[in-house]
Design an enzyme around this catalytic site. Structure first.
Site, PDB file in Angstrom:
ATOM      1  N   SER B 122     -41.806  25.684  47.296  1.00  0.00           N
ATOM      2  CA  SER B 122     -40.263  25.351  46.486  1.00  0.00           C
ATOM      3  C   SER B 122     -39.789  26.660  46.154  1.00  0.00           C
ATOM      4  O   SER B 122     -38.613  26.674  45.767  1.00  0.00           O
ATOM      5  CB  SER B 122     -40.862  24.472  45.319  1.00  0.00           C
ATOM      6  N   LYS B 159     -40.860  27.899  38.858  1.00  0.00           N
ATOM      7  CA  LYS B 159     -39.627  27.690  39.396  1.00  0.00           C
ATOM      8  C   LYS B 159     -38.668  28.795  38.448  1.00  0.00           C
ATOM      9  O   LYS B 159     -39.111  29.362  37.505  1.00  0.00           O
ATOM     10  CB  LYS B 159     -38.840  26.423  38.788  1.00  0.00           C
TER      11      LYS B 159
END
Lengths: 203, 203
Positions: B122, B159
């Site tokens: 990700s 993230k």
DNA sequence: AATAGTACTGAATATTTATACAGTATATTA
DNA sequence: TAATATACTGTATAAATATTCAGTACTATT
């Protein structure tokens, strides 16, 4: 560097392990215990062979006087970081050394020689970003798919390596915005500095 | 850590220097020679004091059995690598520690606490690939654009951090195949474990 | 066929080394 | 004032340790 036998290598590993564990080198008897020898002279002869071949030094007379010789690289003060300039080969000359990084020689599993600071994004999809530090192992033992540091006529580049035929080498970037480099060994000289075996990013 | 006297500090420095120079610790007599003592018992008493205060350990019976105790940070045995499992928080519990990595605490400029092994892609476009080790600094001092390790209801993720409003936090992946995560603090609990200040890749 | 290197056992020994004991003296703490 | 820690000298010794010598056996090289 002279080659060593399997047994001599076992002794060398044993010394390394002992020092790592205890902080000081083993005695002949310690080595015997670890490797199952029954006579201290077994250790002695191996030690003398390793000394002769330059892998260790033995302080005469002193107990536990074994010390490991750092050979190949002298990275006691850390590994040099070398800037990857667009033109010119990366050398270990001091003027090219940005600074040094202190870490174990086997930090990336296998031993390596220096760090290269990456310029550009041609290996972006391999997770190699601008300013990253690649751990470079100087070797000619390259397999297809390895990330190599290659020099083509004074231009140094980091790319995937792929040998297409005995005369043709392809250097592939990991970024669709860059083109493959095809090197025909019959008309172009290429020198493989080594391969990347690890990476460090500071941010 | 208990304080040591000037003389004890001299002995400690002497041991350090001796090890740096020779690769193995000094004997009582070696210390006497270096510091001008005339009796090996002078060294002995200082060593016992240093041992008592936790600065060295002495292997009983062994020659040159002195080893320096690293104190200051509790990362003497290296920084732990913690596996990033899809569910569950990364804790420093020993069952979650894969292994440890030996490197200076300020390896990435600023101090950090542990390594996190990355699962998934990700954050691919940020150059963070599967199996990479992120150096995590435990802190709540997060700015927009920092790469954070966030826990949302037992789910841990890495993230980009972006605060949209006092009640709204956006966690942005660096991969177009993944979607942004919007966290409304009024109905969802989020805990920021820390932020990434560096990265190591072994390959 | 001879030489040198590897790979051990086994025993002997001189040296190295840790460590204990006996002192002396000073400073600090309870 | 007694106890404790520091900071040494000086001596003695048991244990740890390196190192040599004498063997045996195998392998590779010249």
């Amino acid at each position: 560097m002279k080659e060593i036998t399997i047994q001599q290598n076992k002794v060398l590993d044993c010394i390394q392990e002992y020092i790592n564990k205890t902080g000081f080198p083993p005695t002949r008897a310690d080595i015997c215990r670890k490797l199952g020898f029954k006579s201290p002279n077994s250790a002695e002869t191996h030690l003398r062979a390793l000394e002769k071949k330059g892998y260790i030094t033995i302080e005469s007379g002193a107990s536990r006087g074994i010390s490991l010789v750092n050979h190949g690289n002298d990275h006691d003060n850390g590994f040099p970081i070398i800037g990857l300039v667009a033109a010119g080969s990366p050398t270990l000359a001091s003027e090219n050394i940005e600074k040094t990084v202190n870490c174990p020689a086997n930090f990336f599993g296998s031993n390596f020689d220096y760090f290269l600071r990456v310029r550009g994004l041609s290996m972006k999809d391999a997770g190699i970003m601008e300013d990253d530090l690649i751990a470079v192992k100087k070797t000619q033992d390259i397999k297809n798919g390895d990330i190599v540091i290659a020099r083509i006529e004074d231009e140094v580049t980091v790319k995937y390596f792929e040998r297409k035929s005995p005369e043709l080498i392809k250097l592939k970037p990991a970024n669709k915005d860059f083109n493959d480099i095809e090197v025909d060994l019959r008309n172009t000289e290429i020198f493989i500095e080594g391969k990347s075996i690890g990476l460090i990013r500071e941010n």
